[in-house]
Scaffold this motif. Structure first.
Motif, PDB file in Angstrom:
ATOM      1  N   ILE A 127     -14.188  22.961 -12.149  1.00  0.00           N
ATOM      2  CA  ILE A 127     -13.601  24.078 -11.396  1.00  0.00           C
ATOM      3  C   ILE A 127     -12.140  23.772 -11.019  1.00  0.00           C
ATOM      4  O   ILE A 127     -12.017  22.806 -10.352  1.00  0.00           O
ATOM      5  N   ASN A 128     -11.059  24.167 -11.385  1.00  0.00           N
ATOM      6  CA  ASN A 128     -10.024  24.122 -10.835  1.00  0.00           C
ATOM      7  C   ASN A 128      -9.763  24.629  -9.299  1.00  0.00           C
ATOM      8  O   ASN A 128      -9.914  26.486  -8.928  1.00  0.00           O
ATOM      9  N   TYR A 129      -9.602  24.074  -8.457  1.00  0.00           N
ATOM     10  CA  TYR A 129      -9.952  24.474  -6.938  1.00  0.00           C
ATOM     11  C   TYR A 129      -8.548  24.304  -6.145  1.00  0.00           C
ATOM     12  O   TYR A 129      -7.213  22.548  -6.927  1.00  0.00           O
ATOM     13  N   LEU A 130      -8.328  24.492  -4.763  1.00  0.00           N
ATOM     14  CA  LEU A 130      -7.523  24.410  -4.253  1.00  0.00           C
ATOM     15  C   LEU A 130      -6.621  22.437  -3.558  1.00  0.00           C
ATOM     16  O   LEU A 130      -8.031  22.575  -3.325  1.00  0.00           O
ATOM     17  N   MET A 131      -6.529  21.844  -3.903  1.00  0.00           N
ATOM     18  CA  MET A 131      -6.103  20.467  -3.252  1.00  0.00           C
ATOM     19  C   MET A 131      -5.723  20.326  -2.113  1.00  0.00           C
ATOM     20  O   MET A 131      -5.837  19.606  -1.151  1.00  0.00           O
ATOM     21  N   GLU A 132      -4.148  21.447  -1.597  1.00  0.00           N
ATOM     22  CA  GLU A 132      -3.540  20.981  -1.000  1.00  0.00           C
ATOM     23  C   GLU A 132      -3.885  21.065   0.125  1.00  0.00           C
ATOM     24  O   GLU A 132      -5.385  22.505   0.326  1.00  0.00           O
ATOM     25  N   LYS A 133      -3.932  20.623   1.377  1.00  0.00           N
ATOM     26  CA  LYS A 133      -4.257  20.737   2.362  1.00  0.00           C
ATOM     27  C   LYS A 133      -3.501  22.155   2.982  1.00  0.00           C
ATOM     28  O   LYS A 133      -2.303  22.199   3.505  1.00  0.00           O
ATOM     29  N   CYS A 134      -3.680  23.089   4.206  1.00  0.00           N
ATOM     30  CA  CYS A 134      -2.958  24.027   4.895  1.00  0.00           C
ATOM     31  C   CYS A 134      -2.031  22.826   5.692  1.00  0.00           C
ATOM     32  O   CYS A 134      -2.221  22.194   6.768  1.00  0.00           O
ATOM     33  N   PRO A 135      -0.545  23.604   5.735  1.00  0.00           N
ATOM     34  CA  PRO A 135       0.243  22.723   6.654  1.00  0.00           C
ATOM     35  C   PRO A 135       0.051  23.155   8.120  1.00  0.00           C
ATOM     36  O   PRO A 135       0.813  22.445   9.509  1.00  0.00           O
ATOM     37  N   TYR A 136      -0.752  23.686   8.171  1.00  0.00           N
ATOM     38  CA  TYR A 136      -1.023  24.039   9.921  1.00  0.00           C
ATOM     39  C   TYR A 136      -2.362  23.374  10.323  1.00  0.00           C
ATOM     40  O   TYR A 136      -2.921  23.143  11.093  1.00  0.00           O
ATOM     41  N   THR A 137      -2.916  22.059   9.254  1.00  0.00           N
ATOM     42  CA  THR A 137      -4.197  21.357   9.622  1.00  0.00           C
ATOM     43  C   THR A 137      -3.660  20.770  10.896  1.00  0.00           C
ATOM     44  O   THR A 137      -2.480  19.747  11.134  1.00  0.00           O
ATOM     45  N   PRO A 138      -4.596  20.255  11.628  1.00  0.00           N
ATOM     46  CA  PRO A 138      -4.343  20.079  13.039  1.00  0.00           C
ATOM     47  C   PRO A 138      -4.466  18.395  12.298  1.00  0.00           C
ATOM     48  O   PRO A 138      -4.743  17.944  12.235  1.00  0.00           O
ATOM     49  N   GLN A 139      -3.180  17.697  13.137  1.00  0.00           N
ATOM     50  CA  GLN A 139      -2.382  16.248  12.674  1.00  0.00           C
ATOM     51  C   GLN A 139      -3.900  15.775  14.607  1.00  0.00           C
ATOM     52  O   GLN A 139      -4.755  14.852  13.469  1.00  0.00           O
ATOM     53  N   LYS A 140      -3.739  16.167  15.288  1.00  0.00           N
ATOM     54  CA  LYS A 140      -4.997  15.432  15.921  1.00  0.00           C
ATOM     55  C   LYS A 140      -6.230  15.471  16.014  1.00  0.00           C
ATOM     56  O   LYS A 140      -7.133  16.610  14.925  1.00  0.00           O
ATOM     57  N   GLU A 141      -7.634  14.556  15.274  1.00  0.00           N
ATOM     58  CA  GLU A 141      -8.427  14.546  15.402  1.00  0.00           C
ATOM     59  C   GLU A 141      -9.502  15.423  15.860  1.00  0.00           C
ATOM     60  O   GLU A 141      -9.450  14.505  17.287  1.00  0.00           O
ATOM     61  N   SER A 142     -10.046  16.053  16.098  1.00  0.00           N
ATOM     62  CA  SER A 142     -10.810  16.506  16.691  1.00  0.00           C
ATOM     63  C   SER A 142     -12.310  15.909  17.492  1.00  0.00           C
ATOM     64  O   SER A 142     -12.682  14.950  16.411  1.00  0.00           O
ATOM     65  N   ILE A 143     -13.116  16.422  18.718  1.00  0.00           N
ATOM     66  CA  ILE A 143     -13.754  15.936  18.540  1.00  0.00           C
ATOM     67  C   ILE A 143     -15.384  16.178  17.334  1.00  0.00           C
ATOM     68  O   ILE A 143     -16.144  15.287  17.322  1.00  0.00           O
ATOM     69  N   VAL A 144     -15.334  17.275  16.941  1.00  0.00           N
ATOM     70  CA  VAL A 144     -16.864  17.831  15.413  1.00  0.00           C
ATOM     71  C   VAL A 144     -15.771  17.044  14.699  1.00  0.00           C
ATOM     72  O   VAL A 144     -16.460  16.100  14.258  1.00  0.00           O
ATOM     73  N   MET A 145     -14.882  16.844  14.477  1.00  0.00           N
ATOM     74  CA  MET A 145     -14.253  15.824  12.841  1.00  0.00           C
ATOM     75  C   MET A 145     -15.326  14.093  13.372  1.00  0.00           C
ATOM     76  O   MET A 145     -15.752  13.445  12.626  1.00  0.00           O
ATOM     77  N   ARG A 146     -14.538  13.471  14.218  1.00  0.00           N
ATOM     78  CA  ARG A 146     -15.476  12.125  14.818  1.00  0.00           C
ATOM     79  C   ARG A 146     -16.818  12.894  15.224  1.00  0.00           C
ATOM     80  O   ARG A 146     -17.744  11.873  14.313  1.00  0.00           O
TER      81      ARG A 146
END
Ligand code: SF4
Ligand code: ZN
Ligand code: ZN
Length: 322
Positions: free
Chosen positions: A230-249
């Motif tokens: 399946i062809n899907y979007l691999m690029e990340k949004c340019p506004y993806t937060p740089q800092k890792e959030s608590i949810v990510m951790r």
């Protein structure tokens, strides 16, 4: 010297040479039966939680691997069962990123033969690129993603409501859902936690929502789109937060636990959804009013979208055309 030899197993279903080891299912699968395993899981979740009263179903698709997994795994099956199915793409106006996402969604809906609705944020007078600029100038004091999330939820509901769809399907995977629910429970924000149930009924102009991907691991959606080419979007949004959030951790820790105890995340989410959340009663669901600007249901008047939009247009020096 330690030599690690990875022994390829045989597919649990057909006995042919397997390509996918799924630890939480304690099984090897060949390509064909891995696809079947994912699709069966998504369909089962849908049938277990979503009442049969729905007829017109709108899939919100961003072009990413999660929303395309739920679309490919479920939409053809629902069409076969006689449901009416459509796809919604929200064009956030994030330059090349949004253009690429739109063309991927167009391609996938063409392949599946499903009608596509494009909701263009710029037709409301602004884009997420404008929002990002105002956040950078500290004119808007909320993170870009928080405003973007609110915009997406608003447009999803508004388009579904205006076009007569009675259910919106989104692609939230297991890893995101579990970490988000746990974060909200630990922070005492039960209202936010229970909103992530696999099914939330509609009321007063709020269209019902379903999340049939919540028992599918994020890595499974990656394998699924690869396996089905399946062809899907691999690029990340340019506004993806740089800092890792608590949810990510939290998500990283949960994955670590799952590595040593395969299936832990799935079991935890199942227990939270089926045993814990039904015991949590939020005293009274907030009363909804109609927004005096856009007429959509909201907890405040004007609604969050219209309030934010007015501020944005004011700062951009653009006229509010309603
Ligand atoms: Fe929107 Fe943030 Fe996602 Fe970009 S990363 S699409 S701004 S929510
Ligand atoms: Zn097989
Ligand atoms: Zn409004």
């Amino acid at each position: 010297m330690l030599i690690v030899v990875l022994v390829m197993g045989k597919c649990r279903v057909c006995g042919r040479k397997a390509e996918y080891w799924v630890p939480w299912a304690n099984s090897w699968f060949c390509r064909e039966h891995f696809i079947e395993y994912v699709e069966r899981g998504v369909r089962k979740t849908f049938e277990k939680y979503v009442p049969r009263s729905h007829h017109r179903i709108l899939f919100a698709v961003s072009g990413g691997k999660d929303s395309l997994t739920v679309l490919h795994a479920l939409a053809p099956y629902l069409l076969e069962k006689g449901y009416e199915v459509g796809v919604l793409f929200i064009d956030l106006g994030i330059g090349e990123y949004s253009r690429r996402a739109k063309s991927i969604v167009e391609e996938n809906t063409r392949v599946l033969g499903i009608p596509l609705i494009v909701a263009d944020l710029s037709s409301y007078g602004f884009t997420i690129t404008d929002v990002a600029e105002l956040v950078m100038r500290r004119v808007l004091r909320r993170p870009v993603c928080s405003i973007c999330g609110m915009v997406k939820r608003y447009l999803m509901n508004r388009v579904a409501y205006e076009k007569g769809y009675d259910l919106v399907v989104t692609g939230h995977n297991l890893d995101d859902t579990l970490s988000f629910i746990l974060h909200n429970i630990m922070g005492g924000n039960m209202e936010a936690a229970i909103k992530l149930k696999p099914y939330v009924p509609g009321r007063d102009g709020l269209v019902a929502k379903a999340r049939p991907l919540i028992y599918t691991y994020e890595v499974e959606t990656q394998w699924y789109v690869d396996a089905k080419k399946i062809n899907y979007l691999m690029e990340k949004c340019p506004y993806t937060p740089q800092k890792e959030s608590i949810v990510m951790r939290l998500k990283h820790y949960l994955r670590e636990i799952d590595k040593s105890s395969p299936g832990y995340m799935k079991m935890a989410l199942r227990n939270i959804i089926d045993r814990l959340l039904p015991r949590i009663t939020i005293k009274e669901e907030g009363k909804l009013v109609r927004c005096s600007i856009c007429s959509m249901p909201a907890s405040t008047d004007p609604c969050g979208f219209c309030r934010t939009r007015e501020r944005i247009l004011e700062y951009l020096g653009r006229k509010n055309t309603g």
